[in-house]
Design a protein around this motif. Structure first.
Motif, PDB file in Angstrom:
ATOM      1  N   UNK A   3       0.612  -1.353   0.222  1.00 20.71           N
ATOM      2  CA  UNK A   3       0.083   0.250   0.027  1.00 20.71           C
ATOM      3  C   UNK A   3       0.981   1.225  -0.193  1.00 20.71           C
ATOM      4  N   UNK A   4       0.358   2.146  -0.366  1.00 20.58           N
ATOM      5  CA  UNK A   4       1.021   3.710  -0.520  1.00 20.58           C
ATOM      6  C   UNK A   4       1.363   3.985   0.617  1.00 20.58           C
ATOM      7  N   UNK A   5       1.090   3.583   1.866  1.00 19.95           N
ATOM      8  CA  UNK A   5       1.514   4.430   3.050  1.00 19.95           C
ATOM      9  C   UNK A   5       2.864   3.879   3.415  1.00 19.95           C
ATOM     10  N   UNK A   6       3.183   2.556   2.912  1.00 17.29           N
ATOM     11  CA  UNK A   6       4.623   2.103   3.237  1.00 17.29           C
ATOM     12  C   UNK A   6       5.675   2.961   2.905  1.00 17.29           C
ATOM     13  N   UNK A   7       5.566   3.406   1.817  1.00 17.58           N
ATOM     14  CA  UNK A   7       6.569   4.626   1.584  1.00 17.58           C
ATOM     15  C   UNK A   7       6.662   5.636   2.463  1.00 17.58           C
ATOM     16  N   UNK A   8       5.502   6.460   2.965  1.00 19.48           N
ATOM     17  CA  UNK A   8       5.439   7.299   3.748  1.00 19.48           C
ATOM     18  C   UNK A   8       5.994   6.842   5.192  1.00 19.48           C
ATOM     19  N   UNK A   9       5.792   5.752   5.459  1.00 18.64           N
ATOM     20  CA  UNK A   9       6.332   5.200   6.715  1.00 18.64           C
ATOM     21  C   UNK A   9       7.861   5.404   6.775  1.00 18.64           C
ATOM     22  N   UNK A  10       8.481   5.379   5.628  1.00 22.10           N
ATOM     23  CA  UNK A  10      10.033   5.500   5.614  1.00 22.10           C
ATOM     24  C   UNK A  10      10.740   6.822   5.807  1.00 22.10           C
ATOM     25  N   UNK A  11       9.840   7.856   5.823  1.00 20.01           N
ATOM     26  CA  UNK A  11      10.274   9.434   5.975  1.00 20.01           C
ATOM     27  C   UNK A  11       9.756   9.624   7.464  1.00 20.01           C
ATOM     28  N   UNK A  12      10.875  10.139   7.978  1.00 19.22           N
ATOM     29  CA  UNK A  12      10.834  10.606   9.277  1.00 19.22           C
ATOM     30  C   UNK A  12      10.475  12.236   9.676  1.00 19.22           C
ATOM     31  N   UNK A  13      10.108  12.823   8.451  1.00 20.40           N
ATOM     32  CA  UNK A  13       9.729  14.345   8.599  1.00 20.40           C
ATOM     33  C   UNK A  13       8.214  14.608   8.729  1.00 20.40           C
ATOM     34  N   UNK A  43       0.096   2.353  12.900  1.00 15.97           N
ATOM     35  CA  UNK A  43       0.820   3.068  11.628  1.00 15.97           C
ATOM     36  C   UNK A  43       2.233   3.360  12.053  1.00 15.97           C
ATOM     37  N   UNK A  44       2.367   4.943  11.611  1.00 14.68           N
ATOM     38  CA  UNK A  44       3.834   5.329  11.802  1.00 14.68           C
ATOM     39  C   UNK A  44       3.677   6.172  13.305  1.00 14.68           C
ATOM     40  N   UNK A  64       3.229  -3.247  10.332  1.00 14.91           N
ATOM     41  CA  UNK A  64       3.819  -2.928   9.347  1.00 14.91           C
ATOM     42  C   UNK A  64       5.268  -2.581  10.076  1.00 14.91           C
ATOM     43  N   UNK A  65       6.482  -3.175   9.751  1.00 18.60           N
ATOM     44  CA  UNK A  65       7.770  -2.996  10.139  1.00 18.60           C
ATOM     45  C   UNK A  65       8.462  -1.675   9.821  1.00 18.60           C
ATOM     46  N   UNK A  66       8.142  -1.086   8.788  1.00 15.82           N
ATOM     47  CA  UNK A  66       8.372   0.094   8.423  1.00 15.82           C
ATOM     48  C   UNK A  66       8.095   1.218   9.366  1.00 15.82           C
ATOM     49  N   UNK A  67       6.830   1.039   9.737  1.00  6.64           N
ATOM     50  CA  UNK A  67       5.793   2.077  10.584  1.00  6.64           C
ATOM     51  C   UNK A  67       6.432   1.970  11.903  1.00  6.64           C
ATOM     52  N   UNK A  68       6.503   0.531  12.448  1.00  3.96           N
ATOM     53  CA  UNK A  68       7.097   0.423  13.823  1.00  3.96           C
ATOM     54  C   UNK A  68       8.453   1.057  13.885  1.00  3.96           C
TER      55      UNK A  68
END
Length: 203
Positions: A3-13, A43-44, A64-68
């Protein structure tokens, strides 16, 4: 396909879904210092981090591993010792204690109906007397967007979430529709129900 939000989870800003929801901010003001909170499908971390910054004891779970990972990077940077964030499938989460507040924002429509009904039953059992549940779900009032259809498994019926809390006090309930836009000009129209329910002594 992710899902699209996985990409957003990579951003810390920034948070993928914006700032903490208004009802979470308002009802957090009613909690005692050191209150215990569970955020299911965090989520994130837009709610979990905010609540931990207020000094509450927060347990946050998401598949989500990226969110956590994003939450835990922030936790370490800002030394949020009252925040515990773990990768966990909500459908296999085991409640080991009760909480003053349990949040599930934008999760249940991604689960099978039987699964999220079971989670709600567990949430209700493991909420302390005078404790609060805050839930937001997508409903079947509008058609599911094509790009989200592969991920939505158990869409909620309009008003269903309120009926599941008919034995609790419901100081806030809203049925509404909204539009949002994501990366690559992806536009969505959603129908949603938002609920704040309080577990009262006599119910």
């Amino acid at each position: 396909m992710k899902p699209f939000w996985e990409k957003d989870y990579l951003a810390d800003t920034y948070y993928a879904f914006g700032n903490p929801s208004e009802e979470v901010v308002e009802w957090a003001k009613t909690l005692q210092a050191g209150a215990s909170i569970l955020d299911i499908g965090c989520g994130d971390g837009r709610h979990a981090v905010y609540l931990a910054q207020l000094g509450f004891e927060v347990e946050a779970i998401d598949i989500s591993e990226a969110g956590i990972a994003k939450i835990n990077r922030y936790k370490e940077l800002h030394q949020l010792h009252t925040l515990q964030a773990i990768v966990q499938d909500a459908t296999t989460y085991e409640f080991k204690r009760s909480f003053d507040l349990i949040i599930s924002h934008g999760l249940f429509h991604f689960l099978e109906r039987d699964a999220w009904h079971h989670i709600i039953q567990s949430m209700q059992i493991h909420t302390k007397q005078q404790g609060i549940n805050i839930i937001t779900v997508f409903t079947d009032e509008v058609e599911i967007p094509e790009d989200l259809a592969p991920f939505i498994k158990g869409i909620c019926k309009e008003g269903e979430i309120k009926e599941l809390y008919h034995r609790w006090s419901i100081p806030y309930y809203r049925s509404y529709q909204f539009e949002d836009e994501h990366d690559n000009n992806i536009q969505h129209c959603h129908a949603a129900n938002k609920l704040v329910a309080v577990k009262t002594d006599e119910r």
